[in-house]
Design an enzyme around this catalytic site. Structure first.
Site, PDB file in Angstrom:
ATOM      1  N   TYR A 109      36.497  -9.133 -32.565  1.00  0.00           N
ATOM      2  CA  TYR A 109      35.414  -8.873 -31.340  1.00  0.00           C
ATOM      3  C   TYR A 109      35.991  -8.065 -30.351  1.00  0.00           C
ATOM      4  O   TYR A 109      37.126  -7.951 -30.052  1.00  0.00           O
ATOM      5  CB  TYR A 109      35.363 -10.529 -30.434  1.00  0.00           C
ATOM      6  CG  TYR A 109      34.600 -10.338 -29.194  1.00  0.00           C
ATOM      7  CD1 TYR A 109      33.361 -10.443 -29.201  1.00  0.00           C
ATOM      8  CD2 TYR A 109      35.522  -9.936 -27.836  1.00  0.00           C
ATOM      9  CE1 TYR A 109      32.778 -10.375 -27.884  1.00  0.00           C
ATOM     10  CE2 TYR A 109      34.685  -9.808 -26.911  1.00  0.00           C
ATOM     11  CZ  TYR A 109      33.288  -9.851 -26.836  1.00  0.00           C
ATOM     12  OH  TYR A 109      32.591  -9.879 -25.510  1.00  0.00           O
ATOM     13  N   GLU A 197      29.105  -4.764 -26.265  1.00  0.00           N
ATOM     14  CA  GLU A 197      29.800  -6.105 -27.130  1.00  0.00           C
ATOM     15  C   GLU A 197      29.402  -5.641 -28.727  1.00  0.00           C
ATOM     16  O   GLU A 197      28.673  -5.480 -29.203  1.00  0.00           O
ATOM     17  CB  GLU A 197      29.241  -7.243 -26.892  1.00  0.00           C
ATOM     18  CG  GLU A 197      29.879  -8.582 -27.323  1.00  0.00           C
ATOM     19  CD  GLU A 197      29.226  -9.449 -26.582  1.00  0.00           C
ATOM     20  OE1 GLU A 197      29.828 -10.509 -26.239  1.00  0.00           O
ATOM     21  OE2 GLU A 197      28.101  -9.869 -26.855  1.00  0.00           O
TER      22      GLU A 197
END
Length: 386
Positions: A109, A197
């Site tokens: 991530y 993101e």
């Protein structure tokens, strides 16, 4: 402003962020053609809507041939895709992203967000890729690495390398990871993003790092500097009343309550919504008509509120600071004569010429309820909804 995944990846490519090869398709035939251009092997067909959780909702499917890509796309295009972010009404899928399949070794991530408490950008990284970062933060916050960026110098190389090591990368992947992070930072800053993101950021078995998924939200206030990015807006993905309100230059957000709110000033609007909740109902919207509210502004605001079937009563809460209350009252009276208002209206005026404004409303011959104070206004409008 939210944009689609394929649009976010086009931005990332400009800054050297590695992304899978692919293309957007609006028809099953286009999906088949893109799959063929990608080599005819395994591809991923991904629904393009402004919401997460697409895979769990059935909007992301593998296809092992161009013909299968066409068949999968025909099922996804036009479907009512429901995820935890769309609500029960879901979203109609009008386009899909067709991308080459990846041989994934690990999911990571990476994200960038503005931390308003620090007035700094924060770059976040975690080995818990593929999961909702909110869930990771709640259950295992120690798994999220953070680097706070000094705006005077920007993200530094040593910070990017620190995050790269923290992701468990080693050897040449540390360098690739740092380059990836620095490129993402440049894309975020130069595009005036408010959120970036990459979830998941994947490490392939071949030793590459790729943005398998990408989410970018742009700062609406900066779009004047980026006409090319402003053109990425997809009105089909936005709430119709919010689109209409933006045409009137009104700050409007639709909610799911029954009390329509028309307020001047964002802080007062937030307080108004809070006190409506305290009085036992829920606001149907956030609507800030601004400090210079006039007849046209109020009239347009009423048109928006009357278009919401959930609204059972309206609360107008005006503080006369920049604008005088008597002028607002005259605007409200004139607007109500021009708009067919079919529900109770409660008005609370405070500030410059508030008493004169109240007299104008009471002597207008229209069906108003004039409140004395914010608490009184909230109680009266909640009672009116019942």
């Amino acid at each position: 402003m939210k944009i689609h995944e394929y649009q976010a990846k086009e931005i990332l490519k400009k800054y050297g962020v590695p992304v899978p090869k692919g293309g957007v398709a609006f028809t099953p035939e286009e999906a088949e053609r893109i799959a063929q251009e990608l080599g005819g092997g395994t591809v991923v067909v991904k629904a393009q809507i402004h919401a997460g959780g697409r895979g769990k909702g059935g909007g992301v499917k593998l296809a092992h041939s161009p013909a299968e890509a066409r068949e999968v796309a025909s099922r996804i295009l036009g479907m009512q895709l429901i995820t935890h972010q769309t609500g029960p009404e879901g979203r109609i899928v009008k386009r899909v992203l067709v991308e080459q399949g990846m041989d994934i070794e690990q999911e990571l991530y990476l994200g960038i967000v503005l931390d308003r408490s620090k007035s700094r950008l924060v770059v976040m990284a975690s080995q818990a890729g593929g999961m909702d970062i909110e869930q990771v933060a709640a259950e295992s916050p120690e798994q999220i690495l953070r680097e706070v960026v000094d705006p005077a110098v920007g993200l530094q190389g040593f910070q990017a390398r620190k995050l790269s090591f923290g992701l468990g990368l080693s050897g040449d992947l540390v360098r690739k990871g740092a380059q990836f992070i620095l490129a993402l930072y440049r894309a975020y800053v130069e595009s005036d993003g408010s959120l970036a993101e990459i979830n998941p950021l994947v490490r392939t078995k071949g030793g590459d790092l790729l943005a398998l998924d990408a989410k970018i939200t742009l700062d609406d206030n900066a779009l004047g500097r980026h006409p090319d990015l402003a053109a990425l807006r997809d009105l089909d993905e936005e709430e119709p009343l919010e689109v209409e309100a933006s045409n009137y230059k009104l700050n409007y957000i639709k909610l799911d309550g029954s009390v329509g709110c028309m307020v001047n000033g964002a802080g007062l609007a937030m307080a108004t919504m809070d006190i409506i909740k305290l009085a036992g109902a829920a606001p149907a919207n956030f609507l800030d008509v601004g400090g210079g509210a006039n007849v046209q502004t109020v009239e347009n605001g009423f048109r928006i509120l009357m278009s919401d079937a959930n609204v059972k009563a309206v609360l107008i809460n005006i503080f006369g600071g920049i604008v005088r209350c008597d002028r607002v009252a005259e605007g409200v009276v004139q607007a109500l004569k021009n708009v067919n208002v079919r529900m109770p209206v409660v008005v609370r005026l405070e500030g410059t010429n508030a008493e004169e404004g109240s007299r104008i409303l009471e002597n207008s011959g229209l069906n108003f309820t004039v409140a004395r104070g914010l608490k009184d206004a909230a109680e009266k409008v909640v009672a009116a909804t019942r």
